[in-house]
Design a protein around this motif. Structure first.
Motif, short mmCIF file in Angstrom:
data_model
loop_
_atom_site.label_atom_id
_atom_site.label_comp_id
_atom_site.label_asym_id
_atom_site.label_seq_id
_atom_site.Cartn_x
_atom_site.Cartn_y
_atom_site.Cartn_z
N ALA A 138 36.89 44.11 28.72
CA ALA A 138 35.54 43.54 28.66
C ALA A 138 34.52 44.65 28.82
N ARG A 172 44.00 44.22 32.76
CA ARG A 172 42.61 43.79 32.63
C ARG A 172 41.70 44.96 32.98
N ILE A 174 37.48 46.01 33.00
CA ILE A 174 36.10 45.54 32.86
C ILE A 174 35.16 46.72 33.08
N ARG A 176 31.08 47.79 33.16
CA ARG A 176 29.70 47.33 33.22
C ARG A 176 28.79 48.51 32.94
#
Length: 278
Positions: A138, A172, A174, A176
């Motif tokens: 992500a 996973r 992620i 930002r």
């Protein structure tokens, strides 16, 4: 006499097994759908909803995954927009041949400035001798809100299944604003299953889940989630620096699913997609 020395016996030819190939991509903007692609056995459906936030439901039409299968899902929500992504049902990873290739699943998630993206797939059920390699990546803007869940069922309790051999790699990642915010690699193999009852492994659990929310102020929800209880489910909750992470495990998939649904409803403030109905 018929000379067959130049013929190749059909029995000697290795069988050619059909493999799953699929790719689905959805890009959502503030004014609606911007891009849609689907090919192979990966489908993306946009059901009619009674809320202002659109939903995307991914579907693997092959009915499950096995050795050598490949699926690729992409969800992107542009600046200021909102989107909920889920799956039509639980994904199933079936037995692969000995030393066969892994089933490979790639999930790419993108949320622009001020956007909201919820990635809420239903459970993945792992069968004996399954081989699955999954990567979920992500990329979210600094002020975006991103919520995600991943649930694993290690054999179906109602069918008396106790897994002895499988190979799962589930990663996973992620980021930002380009900075690595969360990295969560998981690997389950026969050695871990053999020690499943140990307190530092699965502690006897057959179902596990990770829930995460990444948004400014997400840590403030930790106290609320800590008050949520479900019989048969043990959970740990952490909140810090714009992150909320919940780990949960249970002896069976059903109580875990109920707990996950309750937590997601609490932290999101809205009901789950209709395909989640129990």
């Amino acid at each position: 006499m018929l000379d067959t020395s130049s013929q190749t016996p059909l029995q000697s030819a290795a069988p050619h097994m059909q493999r799953v190939r699929g790719r689905a991509l959805v890009v959502m903007g503030v004014n609606g759908l911007k891009d849609l692609h689907q090919s192979g056995s990966a489908k993306a459906m946009l059901p009619r909803v009674h809320t202002t936030v659109p939903e995307v439901v991914f579907l693997n039409t092959s009915g499950g995954l096995t050795a050598g299968d490949q699926l690729d899902y992409t969800l992107e929500v542009e600046a200021g927009a909102a989107l909920v992504g889920t799956t039509q049902t639980a994904e199933r990873a079936y037995a692969s041949v000995a030393h066969g290739a892994d089933a490979d699943v790639s999930v790419r998630l993108i949320a622009g400035a001020g956007a909201r993206l919820d990635w809420l797939p239903q459970e993945t059920i792992l069968f004996e001798k399954a081989r699955l390699n999954r990567r979920t990546c992500a990329q979210i803007a600094g002020d975006a809100q991103f919520t995600c869940v991943e649930s694993l069922i290690l054999g179906r309790a109602a069918m008396g299944e106790t897994l002895q051999t499988l190979h799962l790699r589930d990663r996973r990642e992620i980021r930002r604003a380009g900075r690595l915010e969360f990295l969560d690699p998981l690997e389950i193999d026969a050695a871990l299953l053999a020690a499943r009852d140990h307190a530092v492994t699965l502690n006897g659990a057959r179902a596990v889940a990770t829930i995460g929310m990444f948004a400014p102020g997400a840590e403030a929800l930790a106290d609320l989630v800590k008050q949520t209880a479900q019989e048969g489910v043990s959970a740990g909750v952490s909140g810090w620096n714009g992150k909320l992470v919940i780990r949960a495990m249970a002896p069976d998939g059903y109580p875990l699913r109920r707990y996950v649904a309750r937590v997601l409803n609490q932290i999101r403030g809205v009901d789950l997609p209709r395909v989640w109905q129990m």
